[in-house]
Design an enzyme around this catalytic site. Structure first.
Site, PDB file in Angstrom:
ATOM      1  N   CYS A 178       0.816  -1.225   0.000  1.00  0.00           N
ATOM      2  CA  CYS A 178       0.000   0.000   0.000  1.00  0.00           C
ATOM      3  C   CYS A 178       0.846   1.271   0.000  1.00  0.00           C
ATOM      4  O   CYS A 178       0.359   2.339  -0.367  1.00  0.00           O
ATOM      5  CB  CYS A 178      -0.917   0.022   1.214  1.00  0.00           C
ATOM      6  SG  CYS A 178      -1.887  -1.474   1.326  1.00  0.00           S
TER       7      CYS A 178
ATOM      8  N   HIS B  68      -3.985   6.641   1.155  1.00  0.00           N
ATOM      9  CA  HIS B  68      -4.226   5.312   0.586  1.00  0.00           C
ATOM     10  C   HIS B  68      -5.693   4.959   0.826  1.00  0.00           C
ATOM     11  O   HIS B  68      -6.244   5.257   1.887  1.00  0.00           O
ATOM     12  CB  HIS B  68      -3.301   4.311   1.275  1.00  0.00           C
ATOM     13  CG  HIS B  68      -3.647   2.896   0.994  1.00  0.00           C
ATOM     14  ND1 HIS B  68      -3.863   2.429  -0.279  1.00  0.00           N
ATOM     15  CD2 HIS B  68      -3.831   1.831   1.829  1.00  0.00           C
ATOM     16  CE1 HIS B  68      -4.162   1.149  -0.218  1.00  0.00           C
ATOM     17  NE2 HIS B  68      -4.147   0.759   1.045  1.00  0.00           N
TER      18      HIS B  68
ATOM     19  N   ASN C  77      -9.786  -1.192  -2.703  1.00  0.00           N
ATOM     20  CA  ASN C  77      -8.392  -0.967  -2.338  1.00  0.00           C
ATOM     21  C   ASN C  77      -7.498  -1.523  -3.459  1.00  0.00           C
ATOM     22  O   ASN C  77      -7.403  -2.738  -3.626  1.00  0.00           O
ATOM     23  CB  ASN C  77      -8.144  -1.689  -1.007  1.00  0.00           C
ATOM     24  CG  ASN C  77      -6.715  -1.593  -0.535  1.00  0.00           C
ATOM     25  OD1 ASN C  77      -5.825  -1.191  -1.262  1.00  0.00           O
ATOM     26  ND2 ASN C  77      -6.492  -1.991   0.705  1.00  0.00           N
TER      27      ASN C  77
END
Ligand code: UT7
Length: 337
Positions: free
Chosen positions: A115, A262, A292
């Site tokens: 991430c 993020h 995501n």
């Protein structure tokens, strides 16, 4: 002094929209649970029948970024590719992308920081530019999660949050006396928490990387996550690492025009806003559309924020921040030229 300037961005998602209702047909979950706990409404998956790797999605995003920069692939002197889902175990997806771009000697570096891949990549690009090692860099974040997710109820906590996608940025070293470009970056890692979010197989540490006779639904093929532990860590560490970057750049939170975190969970980013005591509209969200997308998430959000005119004028300042597998976390501050 050389400054690292984001000349352009590009993004690409595969064509298949997977809604929460589609997931309801695969596992015991609900649109209501997913929206309430994560903010996600849909995500994109590659064609589950074909052969599409993260370098293929990265290639599409790169072509757009290159066109927007007015660069040809031959102009590049360095490629950085961030992914946790490389096309194959080796070589890295950066090499595969370079070949797809028609290049045969441009250096390519893969970054496996999940991430925070874009943050590590941006800091690396900045260091390469400032040290004179490179001047025109393509930084790509791309993920194909869907081929590696447990699409049964066993994997629902992980599977509902991830989506496939890619984003690319062209970064150029520009000589200027102005304080612009990448102003600061703070990066961290704590491998003690590696097991809180990981996919175990294939594993070179085992006598055989893929133990023979293993059923293809063995849980070790799929990512496992201690979601609540990561959630708490994100809410605790992100404000800290944001303050670290602000201190390094010697600017205040008031001077930040937009925070691009993020996109892991809408609630994490809302909590971040409360913790920093900033207006929620100063934080960019697009998790509802894409889920995501890990290494692609921050550059994809940057691309959309610029397209929407939320950021990108000369003098605008954007702050990026994220936390994920590794664990790794970080932040970076960028001022538009
Ligand atoms: O980008 C990488 C970094 N990752 C993150 O930042 C993720 C951080 N963590 C999270 O976003 C959240 O922890 C999740 C979205 C993963 C989970 O949300 P949560 O509010 O922390 O739920 P939980 O794990 O505490 O689970 C609550 C309940 C459980 O049921 P019981 O034990 O209360 O009966 C789970 O089994 O929700 C259940 N559950 C689900 N129910 C329906 C877990 N996943 C699902 C699901 N659908 N998909």
């Amino acid at each position: 002094m050389k400054r690292s300037i984001i000349k352009s961005t590009g993004m690409f998602v595969p064509p298949n929209v997977i809604t929460n209702h589609d997931l309801e047909k695969m596992m015991d979950t609900s649109d209501e649970w997913i929206k309430q706990r994560t903010g996600i409404e849909q995500r994109y998956w590659i064609d589950q029948e074909g052969v599409t790797g993260s370098s293929d999605l990265g290639f599409e995003a790169s072509q757009i970024a290159l066109e927007n920069a007015g660069w040809s692939p031959q102009d590049l002197d360095f490629i950085i590719f961030a992914t946790l889902s490389p096309d194959i175990m080796f070589p890295g997806s950066g090499c595969l992308l370079a070949a797809k771009l028609g290049l045969d000697s441009t250096p390519a570096l893969d970054i496996r920081q999940q991430c925070t891949g874009f943050l590590y990549g941006l800091a690396t690009a900045d260091a390469y530019i400032k040290s004179g090692l490179a001047n025109k860099i393509l930084l790509v974040g791309a993920e194909v999660h869907s081929s590696g997710l447990d699409k049964t109820t066993r994997g629902r906590d992980v599977t509902v949050i991830f989506g496939d996608g890619a984003a690319a940025t062209c970064i150029e070293g520009v000589e200027t006396d102005e304080s612009v470009g990448v102003l600061a970056a703070s990066l961290h890692a704590d491998g003690n928490l590696a097991e809180a979010l990981m996919a175990e197989l294939p594993a070179s540490r085992l006598p055989v990387r893929l133990p023979p006779g293993l059923p293809t639904d063995d849980a070790r093929y799929f990512p496992v996550m201690d979601g609540p532990a990561i959630f708490k860590k994100a809410v605790r560490m992100l404000p800290k690492v944001i303050n670290e970057s602000l201190e390094k750049a010697q600017i205040s939170l008031d001077e930040i025009d937009l925070i691009i975190p993020h996109q892991a969970n809408m609630r994490i980013n809302q909590a971040l806003g409360q913790f920093l005591k900033i207006d929620n509209n100063k934080i960019f969200h697009n998790i509802q559309k894409y889920g995501n997308t890990t290494a692609a998430s921050i550059p994809l959000a940057l691309h959309e924020a610029m397209e929407q005119g939320r950021i990108g004028k000369s003098g605008d300042v954007v702050l990026f921040a994220g936390l994920g597998a590794g664990l790794t976390w970080g932040s970076a501050i960028y001022k538009f030229l």
